[in-house]
Design an enzyme around this catalytic site. Sequence first.
Site, PDB file in Angstrom:
ATOM      1  N   LYS B  56       6.252  32.225  -5.738  1.00 48.30           N
ATOM      2  CA  LYS B  56       6.803  31.155  -4.906  1.00 48.30           C
ATOM      3  C   LYS B  56       6.593  29.766  -5.494  1.00 48.30           C
ATOM      4  O   LYS B  56       7.350  28.839  -5.225  1.00 48.30           O
ATOM      5  CB  LYS B  56       6.151  31.206  -3.524  1.00 48.30           C
ATOM      6  CG  LYS B  56       6.580  32.391  -2.673  1.00 48.30           C
ATOM      7  CD  LYS B  56       7.868  32.101  -1.938  1.00 48.30           C
ATOM      8  CE  LYS B  56       8.172  33.206  -0.925  1.00 48.30           C
ATOM      9  NZ  LYS B  56       9.467  32.959  -0.248  1.00 48.30           N
ATOM     10  N   SER B 308       5.570  40.885  -6.938  1.00 48.26           N
ATOM     11  CA  SER B 308       5.852  39.509  -6.532  1.00 48.26           C
ATOM     12  C   SER B 308       4.629  38.659  -6.249  1.00 48.26           C
ATOM     13  O   SER B 308       4.663  37.440  -6.420  1.00 48.26           O
ATOM     14  CB  SER B 308       6.755  39.539  -5.306  1.00 48.26           C
ATOM     15  OG  SER B 308       6.218  40.415  -4.327  1.00 48.26           O
TER      16      SER B 308
END
Lengths: 323, 323
Positions: B56, B308
């Site tokens: 992110k 992720s």
Amino acid sequence: MMSTMLVELDAIERAAGRIEGRVRGTPLLDNDRLSQELAARVLVKAENLQLTGSFKVRGALNAVLSWRELGRLPAGVAAFSAGNHAAAVAYAASEVGLPAVVCMPPSAVPAKVEAVRRYGGEVIFTKDLVGTCKAVCAERGYELLHPFDDPAIIAGQGTVGLEILASCPDPDLVVVGVGGGGLISGVAAAIKAVSPGTRVVGAEPATANAMSYALRQGRAEPLPSPPVTIADGLSAPFASERTLAHVKEHVDEVVEVTEQDIEAAWRDLIDATKLVVEPAGAVGLAALRAHASLRPAAEGATVVLLLSGGNADLARLAGSTPT
Amino acid sequence: MMSTMLVELDAIERAAGRIEGRVRGTPLLDNDRLSQELAARVLVKAENLQLTGSFKVRGALNAVLSWRELGRLPAGVAAFSAGNHAAAVAYAASEVGLPAVVCMPPSAVPAKVEAVRRYGGEVIFTKDLVGTCKAVCAERGYELLHPFDDPAIIAGQGTVGLEILASCPDPDLVVVGVGGGGLISGVAAAIKAVSPGTRVVGAEPATANAMSYALRQGRAEPLPSPPVTIADGLSAPFASERTLAHVKEHVDEVVEVTEQDIEAAWRDLIDATKLVVEPAGAVGLAALRAHASLRPAAEGATVVLLLSGGNADLARLAGSTPT
């Protein structure tokens, strides 16, 4: 006599050539959280990502490949180990097409038993690890591969040191966990040969301090009582004259750390690095925290923590309050 | 109208240049255990090792650096998030010297709240995430940074795709977890532009399937009931028209996976990779296991699993029988 025991740089370089492509070159990773905490540039050498989950595969593979090079392959390989050396020997033997037998204590962790079998090794459960192992060798013509008291093992483990220097040419400090002393012997020999200005410090559990004990005794005597530590990868009951000689020659200092400090460092290390590390891989961080005097004084100094393996009991992580 | 929404390769390449040196280039690691299981060459892209513990930070940093480039820096940055976007925004804002406010639900995990504060962000606990966030922006002149519905965010996340291809030029298959769709939008745009033969597949929890729902509805409608999943990083209640457009254009397939499959894959993935991965990072493995038809037929085919993030609740790992 001592000096002839020492593994030299050329043996470590030959080991590196021998095992190349058969082990992983593991990453050396900058860590911002630890750097901030320790006011230094902290890098971690991620041997937890190594094949079989620890550095041990380097030494085992170097040994069996050396035998093959010399045309001296035995009928099989035998080892005694409750831990990472077990899987490493099974893997190394399978690489040269030899059968492997590993003698393990009946209390061995199922995941470690499973790892040996995954690489095709045979497991013999026994309380007399060394005796059973020697009997297997005599009966079957197998060669015993010692977990640390072997020049080929030490040279193989030393390749971790060369890899560290390939990514970071002259770190100020490298901290290595100490069990029987095979890893630190090889790593220190490599580092002092190539970057003599780098300090190499060993860290061992105070309750499994075979090397510190040997240093105090002046020779490699077995510990007076059996080692018990959360850092199971470091619970060797003795160092050897060979590893003691390497430590005396190349290691700047060996420090001891408490179980409480190892456990706290273990949790924090996993949290900070996002790597699954076993407790043995966390003694270096525990040592730096407990002995601030170890740390280089210069701002921006570079510190390498060798994360030796990743075969951790994850269920144990939840055993007490998460940090 | 749809096509003008799409982020193109040049925007992703500019993002890569902008964030270079401020984020980590994360390793793409071969995994022998998963390769054996899936009868393919399986590589994992270790974004769990990224700064702030997830991909992110790439998008958030690209957004604020773009603002600065354009001479349009606001008074501060605001975001709503219970998870990885929160820490990423705090970190990105601090990189350009801006204050950050993150609106978080009162139920937010303490470790994630702590992460925001570590990077200097202010936390406001509220049940009305979006409303409070907009009010902060209006009062203080802050800019709201959406977690996925923003071209700069998508371009930033797309840099993961470029990095994968830099290490492995033409994988047969890349599997990406899907929440609101920002990551897969950027990654698929990058990969299809550079390596059109690579299949890109999205995987989302069946109980948090905003993208599959949008695909079925033909537009980005909110899910009829709130998503509940162990893969908390993927629990977006809606996709956006922008991410839906990217998925329609570039993604070969989006599949759904059960909670049970995600949890099993999560444990096995950590065990096999020795990486601390959050459950959202394991949906790809769950998908490959549940949908063998996804896998390339050719022997030796190359499959990349995008891990992720690594902000996992480790205590939870011990919650049931270890595998």
